[in-house]
Write an enzyme that holds these catalytic residues in place. Structure first.
Site, PDB file in Angstrom:
ATOM      1  N   HIS A 153       0.681  -1.345  -0.185  1.00  0.00           N
ATOM      2  CA  HIS A 153      -0.034  -0.041  -0.045  1.00  0.00           C
ATOM      3  C   HIS A 153       0.805   1.112   0.153  1.00  0.00           C
ATOM      4  O   HIS A 153       0.475   2.264   0.539  1.00  0.00           O
ATOM      5  CB  HIS A 153      -0.826  -0.074   1.205  1.00  0.00           C
ATOM      6  CG  HIS A 153      -2.033  -1.316   1.094  1.00  0.00           C
ATOM      7  ND1 HIS A 153      -3.311  -1.112   0.157  1.00  0.00           N
ATOM      8  CD2 HIS A 153      -1.998  -2.399   1.819  1.00  0.00           C
ATOM      9  CE1 HIS A 153      -3.800  -2.302   0.627  1.00  0.00           C
ATOM     10  NE2 HIS A 153      -2.962  -2.991   1.512  1.00  0.00           N
ATOM     11  N   ASN A 191     -10.477  -3.633   1.616  1.00  0.00           N
ATOM     12  CA  ASN A 191      -9.853  -3.436   0.226  1.00  0.00           C
ATOM     13  C   ASN A 191     -11.166  -3.214  -0.891  1.00  0.00           C
ATOM     14  O   ASN A 191     -12.158  -3.245  -0.175  1.00  0.00           O
ATOM     15  CB  ASN A 191      -9.305  -4.561  -0.309  1.00  0.00           C
ATOM     16  CG  ASN A 191      -7.801  -4.929   0.207  1.00  0.00           C
ATOM     17  OD1 ASN A 191      -7.250  -3.992   0.307  1.00  0.00           O
ATOM     18  ND2 ASN A 191      -7.360  -6.050   0.395  1.00  0.00           N
ATOM     19  N   TYR A 230       0.273  -4.824  11.548  1.00  0.00           N
ATOM     20  CA  TYR A 230       0.183  -3.551  11.212  1.00  0.00           C
ATOM     21  C   TYR A 230       0.720  -2.540  12.215  1.00  0.00           C
ATOM     22  O   TYR A 230       1.355  -1.487  11.671  1.00  0.00           O
ATOM     23  CB  TYR A 230      -1.597  -3.019  10.894  1.00  0.00           C
ATOM     24  CG  TYR A 230      -1.903  -3.444   9.555  1.00  0.00           C
ATOM     25  CD1 TYR A 230      -1.902  -4.714   9.318  1.00  0.00           C
ATOM     26  CD2 TYR A 230      -2.546  -2.566   8.716  1.00  0.00           C
ATOM     27  CE1 TYR A 230      -2.338  -5.197   7.981  1.00  0.00           C
ATOM     28  CE2 TYR A 230      -2.882  -3.054   7.396  1.00  0.00           C
ATOM     29  CZ  TYR A 230      -2.723  -4.275   7.081  1.00  0.00           C
ATOM     30  OH  TYR A 230      -3.094  -4.653   5.870  1.00  0.00           O
TER      31      TYR A 230
END
Length: 514
Positions: free
Chosen positions: A69, A141, A352
């Site tokens: 990303h 997404n 993350y």
């Protein structure tokens, strides 16, 4: 006549006014015997703080790009809860009529920061909700499924979309297809990706999906499995492979500009948001696991239920500060929502925040764009570290102490039908058993939903033909053995697809020889 705004005074990083932004300090050498006037000829001085200050910051002004990303665009907005779903979720921001400030970042997944917006790739659709109960992140997404369901495969798959370690090229997409054809559970996502929806024409004109199964619970502690759908009010628009390639060559930031320019003109995009819900008992009757990220929930069995609208209406003032430094994670949650046991989702809960600490620093949550509404971090042991700027909880002891007490949220006691215990107010399923190694195995059912998708494409003008063409273009420069494996891979869905791709590749090869 109104006074003109006075420009700010230029200073060093320490606030000292700068009189000449381009001067440097040098040792003066006698140049009286030079024919023409000369500047000082001596070396620069280390004591020149204005120069060192500028160069040192310049050397450090880039931070590591996201491993995935990396290329993205974003905007601020507002979420409005339009419908009552308090029977499903107790989160306060979902009270009907309530409005919550948001930040959304769209992105491609595999490409580097300088890659083209129109690459054939899933698109990230991450939204941060600045709620009164803390920051909530929907890290979604634009596709309802994904390539993997075993979390340890993620680095392997992403590395196939990076340049080769020796040649530093994509090498005819050989690695990409080598991985996919040996991991056929990926076929559902690949069917979506190589339809024209794999190359969106605009971030404004694509949907967003949670993909994963989540668990939402109400004030009684009753929980449901939930999937979220964010449906574009602008409709869905895609590019053909030729259109995408043209934009990539002529204007690789085409879609980034489209989002910014439309919001700047007041053409604010919006998405109507829905949930699908499922009970534990219903999940036991499915022909697939509710935790399988490669599957969708049939709408006929689990219909969409509207709950809100997201509108983007404010461009960032500074891309780096507000978009590049934005940190999203599915572990950033609020009361009423939690992760399910989907193993890929579980791995993301760790991965993350871990990458944020690497990329942005230990205190990434103190960067303004990531701060909770109330600067709401108060935990005696979560403090210190580089770039602590929020007061560091003052003189409060760095452990739970009786002389400086803190209060705690009221624990929720879930209903019996939830079969749960509680930690910090969250409803959790009880599980006991041995620790076992697990790796999903591919079954015939893995090709059922892709086969249904192929039929859906058949009902849309030209989409089956475009799908075959898109795959053929992508593998045209791959090795012959990889191409053969691709034909076999798609033939597991339908022999029509495998044979069609073979003929299209042969046609491309013949035209190239002319």
């Amino acid at each position: 006549m109104a006074d003109k705004k006075i420009p700010p005074v230029m200073t060093t990083s320490q606030g000292c006014p700068v009189s000449d932004p381009f001067k440097t300090q040098r040792v003066a050498i006698d140049t009286s015997d030079y024919k023409h006037a000369q500047p000082p000829q001596g070396p620069l001085l280390l004591q020149d703080f204005q120069l060192i200050d500028a160069l040192a910051h310049f050397d450090r002004e880039r931070i590591p790009e996201r491993v995935v990303h990396a290329k993205g665009a974003g905007a601020f907005g507002v979420f409005e809860a339009t419908d009552d779903i308090s029977d499903i979720c107790k989160s306060s921001f979902l009270q009907k009529g309530k409005r919550t400030r948001t930040l959304t970042r769209f992105s491609t997944v595999g490409g580097e920061k300088g890659s083209a917006d129109t690459a054939r790739d899933p698109r990230g659709f991450a939204t941060k909700f600045y709620t009164e109960e803390g920051n909530l992140d929907f890290v979604y997404n634009n596709t309802p499924v994904f390539f993997i369901r075993d979390p340890i495969k993620f680095p392997h798959f992403i590395h196939t979309q990076k340049k080769t370690p020796q040649k530093n090229t994509m090498d005819g997409n050989n690695a990409f297809w080598d991985y996919l054809t040996t991991n056929p559970e990926s076929i559902h996502q690949v069917m979506v990706l190589f339809s024209d929806r794999g190359t969106p024409a605009s971030y404004r004109k694509m949907n967003g999906y949670s993909g994963h199964t989540y668990k939402w619970y109400n004030a009684k502690g009753e929980w449901h499995y939930v999937q979220v759908h964010m449906m574009s009010d602008q409709g869905v628009e895609s590019l053909t492979v030729e259109q995408a390639a043209k934009h990539a060559g002529e204007d690789p930031d085409f879609i980034t500009a489209d989002l910014f320019d439309n919001i700047e003109k007041g053409n604010n995009p919006s998405w109507t948001m829905y949930i699908q819900t499922m009970t534990l008992e219903e999940s036991k009757k499915l022909p697939f696991s509710v935790f399988d990220l490669t599957k969708v929930w049939p709408h006929s069995q689990f219909p969409l239920r509207r709950f809100g609208k997201l509108t983007l209406n404010e461009n960032p003032k500074n891309y780096f500060a507000e978009i590049e430094q934005a940190a999203f994670s599915p572990s950033h949650t609020v009361p009423g929502m939690e992760a399910s046991f989907d193993p890929v989702l579980q791995s993301r809960l760790f991965s993350y925040p871990d990458t944020h600490r690497h990329r942005l620093g230990t205190n990434y949550n103190q960067i303004p764009v990531n701060c909770p509404l109330k600067s709401g971090v108060f935990n005696p042991i979560i403090r210190d570290g580089a770039m602590t700027v929020n007061g560091n909880m003052g003189s409060h002891p760095n452990y739970l102490a009786t002389q400086c007490p803190v209060t705690f949220a009221k624990a929720l006691i879930p209903a019996k039908e939830a079969s749960t215990a509680t930690i910090g107010g969250l409803g959790e399923e009880k599980h006991t058993g041995e620790v076992v190694p697990f790796h999903w195995t591919v079954t015939d059912y893995d090709f059922v939903q892709p086969r249904a998708l192929w039929k859906v494409l058949g009902r849309q003008s030209g989409q089956q033909r475009n799908f075959i063409h898109n795959v053929a273009v992508h593998i045209a420069n791959s090795r012959p053995d990889i191409q053969e494996r691709v034909y076999d891979y798609f033939s597991k869905v339908s022999k029509e697809i495998g044979e069609g791709i073979r003929r299209e590749v042969q046609g491309i090869s013949s035209r190239a020889k002319l």
